[in-house]
Write a protein that holds these residues in place. Structure first.
Motif, PDB file in Angstrom:
ATOM      1  N   ARG A 131       0.963  -1.232   0.074  1.00 19.09           N
ATOM      2  CA  ARG A 131       0.076  -0.063   0.241  1.00 19.09           C
ATOM      3  C   ARG A 131       0.917   1.250   0.099  1.00 19.09           C
ATOM      4  N   HIS A 133      -1.072   4.093   0.591  1.00 18.27           N
ATOM      5  CA  HIS A 133      -1.856   4.725   1.521  1.00 18.27           C
ATOM      6  C   HIS A 133      -2.830   4.100   2.518  1.00 18.27           C
ATOM      7  N   ASP A 134      -2.767   4.446   3.688  1.00 13.63           N
ATOM      8  CA  ASP A 134      -3.508   3.680   4.546  1.00 13.63           C
ATOM      9  C   ASP A 134      -5.213   3.872   4.741  1.00 13.63           C
ATOM     10  N   LEU A 136      -8.290   6.076   1.964  1.00 16.05           N
ATOM     11  CA  LEU A 136      -8.681   6.823   0.893  1.00 16.05           C
ATOM     12  C   LEU A 136      -9.990   7.764   1.011  1.00 16.05           C
ATOM     13  N   GLU A 137      -9.790   8.902   0.572  1.00 14.41           N
ATOM     14  CA  GLU A 137     -10.800   9.811   0.514  1.00 14.41           C
ATOM     15  C   GLU A 137     -12.046   9.429  -0.281  1.00 14.41           C
ATOM     16  N   ALA A 317      -5.235   1.478  -3.262  1.00 11.54           N
ATOM     17  CA  ALA A 317      -4.228   1.945  -2.176  1.00 11.54           C
ATOM     18  C   ALA A 317      -2.819   1.732  -2.755  1.00 11.54           C
ATOM     19  N   LYS A 321      -0.973   7.684  -6.797  1.00 11.70           N
ATOM     20  CA  LYS A 321      -2.006   9.041  -7.113  1.00 11.70           C
ATOM     21  C   LYS A 321      -3.363   9.002  -7.609  1.00 11.70           C
ATOM     22  N   HIS A 325      -9.655  11.201  -5.933  1.00 12.45           N
ATOM     23  CA  HIS A 325     -10.070  10.435  -4.721  1.00 12.45           C
ATOM     24  C   HIS A 325     -11.093   9.374  -5.183  1.00 12.45           C
ATOM     25  N   GLN A 349     -12.092   9.472   5.419  1.00 11.18           N
ATOM     26  CA  GLN A 349     -11.496   8.306   4.795  1.00 11.18           C
ATOM     27  C   GLN A 349     -12.213   7.110   4.885  1.00 11.18           C
TER      28      GLN A 349
END
Ligand code: MUC
Ligand code: MG
Length: 373
Positions: A131, A133-134, A136-137, A317, A321, A325, A349
């Motif tokens: 991952r 990102h931990d 996600l928006e 994740a 980028k 979102h 998130q």
């Protein structure tokens, strides 16, 4: 150690109530239907996957019933007895014998990944490489059909710190009325939230060209699938003249569609969905095409329950980028799910689970209660 083999595939259709009717250009949802796949392996591990669409056959070429029938009749005999730990080999067998059916493939890819990740003791995102990102928006869709109710709902989401991006479903009504509805919501929310629209293919090119200007004047930041899916040149013309970025959604029904659209410069943003491209790994191939072409990414949904939503979230994740979102809010549209614990939404998130596999467990009692047969 001997290889674990695929022993059986079981598919269940589950009908779940929604918190309110959800109005799209082509269908008003009064409930949501999931297809759950249970893939049992000789080492005692069970992998689970989900295939979910919107409105029967109203949205895409597969219905819950066709997904179940096709997995039971065509996928299962190809897979029983095969090595459960070689996902590439299993999916390649399907590739050789099955055309289309990306929703069904997505459930299968998810179940194979879930089983293998559990076997290795890894969360799915880690099996996919790790991952970035931990969390996600997540955007919320306002689709009650009533402007005041939509504004109230958006205010509630902002207060709860759950969502600050709102997608409005338009296209079913007169364009002028739809645009007035959008403009009123954007005026009420101001700079506190971003407002996007999804037209779900409802406009002609001529209507879209005028409407995109007006939506730009109203402060809308993204326009999703304004015209029918099949005409990539028309989409490219609308994208070139729109003051607001245009996003392709229904136009991408496969990885190859993603390539065709990128080559035609048809849209500057792609909606990624595991169901449309055939699973968490296939969606990352579409993402790679978009990244190479400089196309922005959005983590889309078919309004799956917690299982399908988190399968997508693990894949998304791993992307460097997601400029626009995600909209992975499907579980929040349901009054009930069929999991022991649902996904966690906090501070705008969706959190990516750390447990092995997708990170969810089926609740057998709820499953027995909500399954259709
Ligand atoms: C779509 O067309 O994007 C996603 C959010 C929502 O409300 O509907 C879906 C389908
Ligand atoms: Mg859409």
């Amino acid at each position: 150690m001997s290889q674990p083999l695929i022993e059986s595939l079981e598919t269940l259709i589950v009908d779940l109530p929604t918190i309110r009717p959800h109005k799209l250009a082509m269908h008003t949802m009064q409930r949501q239907t999931l297809v759950i796949l249970r893939l049992r392996c000789s080492d005692g591990i069970e992998g689970i996957g989900e295939a979910t669409t919107i409105g029967g056959l109203a949205y895409a070429g597969e219905s819950p019933e066709s997904i179940k029938t096709n997995i039971d009749t065509y996928f299962a005999p190809l897979l029983v007895g095969q090595d459960a730990s070689n996902i590439n080999a299993a999916m390649q067998r399907i590739e050789r014998h099955v055309r289309g059916n990306t929703f069904a493939r997505s459930a299968l890819d998810t179940a194979l990944l879930d089983a293998q990740a559990k076997r290795l003791g890894l969360p799915l995102a880690e099996l996919l490489g790790g991952r970035l990102h931990d969390g996600l928006e997540v955007a919320w869709t306002l689709a009650s059909g009533d402007t005041d109710k939509d504004v109230e709902e958006a205010e509630r989401m902002l207060d709860l710190r759950r969502h600050r991006h709102f997608k409005l479903k338009i296209g079913a009504g007169e364009p002028a009325r739809d645009i007035a509805h959008v403009a009123a919501i954007k005026r009420a929310l101001g700079d506190r939230a971003s407002v996007r629209v999804d037209v779900n293919q409802a406009w002609s090119e001529a209507v879209a060209l005028r409407a995109c200007q007006q939506l730009g004047d109203a402060g809308v930041e993204l326009i999703e699938q304004p015209i029918p899916r099949h005409d990539e040149r028309a989409l490219a013309r609308v994208s070139a003249r729109s003051p607001v970025p245009v996003m392709a959604d229904e136009a991408i029904e496969s990885v190859e569609d993603g390539f065709r659209l990128a080559r035609a410069s048809a849209a500057p943003v792609f909606a990624l969905k595991i169901a449309k491209t055939g699973g968490p790994r296939a969606v990352l191939r579409t993402a790679a095409i978009a990244e190479a072409a400089g196309i922005g990414l959005y983590g889309g949904t078919m309004l799956e329950g917690g299982l399908g939503t988190l399968a997508a979230a693990h894949a998304f994740a791993t992307l460097p980028k997601l400029e626009w979102h995600t909209e992975l809010f499907g579980p929040l549209l349901l009054t009930e799910d069929i999991l022991v614990e649902g996904p966690v939404y906090r501070d705008f998130q969706l959190l990516i689970p750390n447990a092995p596999g997708v990170g969810v467990t089926l609740d057998e009692e709820r499953l027995a209660h909500f399954r259709r047969d």
